[in-house]
Design a protein around this motif. Structure first.
Motif, PDB file in Angstrom:
ATOM      1  N   GLU A  39      -3.561  -0.538  -3.038  1.00 22.90           N
ATOM      2  CA  GLU A  39      -4.286   0.358  -2.143  1.00 22.90           C
ATOM      3  C   GLU A  39      -3.485   1.629  -1.918  1.00 22.90           C
ATOM      4  O   GLU A  39      -2.249   1.584  -1.836  1.00 22.90           O
ATOM      5  N   THR A  67      -8.893   1.765  -3.563  1.00 22.61           N
ATOM      6  CA  THR A  67      -8.381   0.469  -3.987  1.00 22.61           C
ATOM      7  C   THR A  67      -8.607   0.259  -5.478  1.00 22.61           C
ATOM      8  O   THR A  67      -9.721   0.457  -5.971  1.00 22.61           O
ATOM      9  N   ARG A 116      -3.656   4.615   0.900  1.00 24.85           N
ATOM     10  CA  ARG A 116      -4.256   5.106   2.149  1.00 24.85           C
ATOM     11  C   ARG A 116      -4.030   6.611   2.190  1.00 24.85           C
ATOM     12  O   ARG A 116      -2.892   7.074   2.129  1.00 24.85           O
ATOM     13  N   ASP A 124       1.002   5.416   1.101  1.00 25.29           N
ATOM     14  CA  ASP A 124       0.417   6.381   2.031  1.00 25.29           C
ATOM     15  C   ASP A 124       0.559   7.779   1.461  1.00 25.29           C
ATOM     16  O   ASP A 124       1.653   8.148   1.009  1.00 25.29           O
ATOM     17  N   THR A 164      -4.600  10.220   4.135  1.00 24.43           N
ATOM     18  CA  THR A 164      -4.889  10.925   5.382  1.00 24.43           C
ATOM     19  C   THR A 164      -4.994  12.403   5.048  1.00 24.43           C
ATOM     20  O   THR A 164      -4.085  12.984   4.455  1.00 24.43           O
ATOM     21  N   GLY A 220     -13.144   5.088  -1.839  1.00 26.38           N
ATOM     22  CA  GLY A 220     -12.893   5.751  -0.561  1.00 26.38           C
ATOM     23  C   GLY A 220     -14.115   6.497  -0.053  1.00 26.38           C
ATOM     24  O   GLY A 220     -15.219   6.405  -0.600  1.00 26.38           O
ATOM     25  N   PRO A 239       0.837  -1.203   0.000  1.00 20.90           N
ATOM     26  CA  PRO A 239       0.000   0.000   0.000  1.00 20.90           C
ATOM     27  C   PRO A 239       0.875   1.258   0.000  1.00 20.90           C
ATOM     28  O   PRO A 239       2.009   1.227   0.471  1.00 20.90           O
ATOM     29  N   SER A 278      -9.298   9.872   7.377  1.00 20.93           N
ATOM     30  CA  SER A 278      -8.525   8.879   6.627  1.00 20.93           C
ATOM     31  C   SER A 278      -9.450   7.989   5.828  1.00 20.93           C
ATOM     32  O   SER A 278     -10.556   7.662   6.267  1.00 20.93           O
ATOM     33  N   THR A 279      -8.995   7.578   4.658  1.00 23.93           N
ATOM     34  CA  THR A 279      -9.753   6.683   3.799  1.00 23.93           C
ATOM     35  C   THR A 279      -8.783   5.922   2.910  1.00 23.93           C
ATOM     36  O   THR A 279      -7.601   6.275   2.820  1.00 23.93           O
ATOM     37  N   THR A 280      -9.260   4.891   2.262  1.00 24.42           N
ATOM     38  CA  THR A 280      -8.424   4.079   1.375  1.00 24.42           C
ATOM     39  C   THR A 280      -9.103   3.957   0.016  1.00 24.42           C
ATOM     40  O   THR A 280     -10.300   3.674  -0.069  1.00 24.42           O
TER      41      THR A 280
END
Length: 171
Positions: A165, A140, A167, A70, A169, A98, A68, A136-138
């Motif tokens: 993914e 994909t 992620r 960030d 923030t 997300g 993943p 925060s969310t992801t």
């Protein structure tokens, strides 16, 4: 032409949040806005999905799954993901957009094109989001077998070959 290899530097490019484009000429917006806002200039954070050959290597068990990524954004800043779209049996599809309370999906923009009648060449599309609230969310993406899709409009109905993914923030 002998088999292509993807240099290890691709992983470093993704980790650094830089764009990795392959094989086609650019005629996209290329704006010089460095604010990272939603004004159509450069995003505050920019990644590119792994190349098709890398995704096929993951699917075949020849390399580890994609780690993943960030991304940290301030409210009002944008995130962009460059996706290569080629006329292939496999391709990347966004399957989880997300939390829409944190990220607003902006219009996609074409970043590159191929010369007419170029066999197998695709183009790059930048998918973009603007941060609208802290949290925060992801997101994909799945690298899927397009021939296996039960519903062409639903990438979740396709056989998954690899996942990526991101992620995010905001705050």
């Amino acid at each position: 032409m002998k088999g292509r290899t993807i240099p290890a530097a691709v992983a470093a490019v993704l980790a650094a949040g830089l764009t990795a484009l392959t094989g086609c000429s650019s005629d996209g917006p290329g704006g010089s806005d460095s604010t990272g806002g939603s004004g159509g200039g450069s995003p505050a954070a920019l990644l590119a999905l792994p190349a098709d050959l890398d995704a096929e290597a993951v699917a075949g068990g020849k390399q580890p799954a994609f780690e993943p990524s960030d991304v940290h954004l301030a409210v009002g800043r944008t995130f962009g993901m460059d996706v290569r779209v080629a006329p292939l049996q496999h391709g990347w599809r966004l399957v989880d957009p997300g939390d829409t309370a944190l990220l607003r999906r902006d219009a996609d923009s074409k970043q590159s094109t191929c010369a007419p009648n170029t066999a197998g060449c695709g183009h790059t599309v930048r998918q973009s989001w603007t941060a609208t609230a802290a949290g925060s969310t992801t997101l994909t993406w799945r690298y899927v077998d397009l021939a296996s899709c039960k519903d062409a409009q639903d990438p979740a109905s396709c056989r998954t070959l690899a996942d990526k993914e991101v992620r995010i923030t905001v705050g």
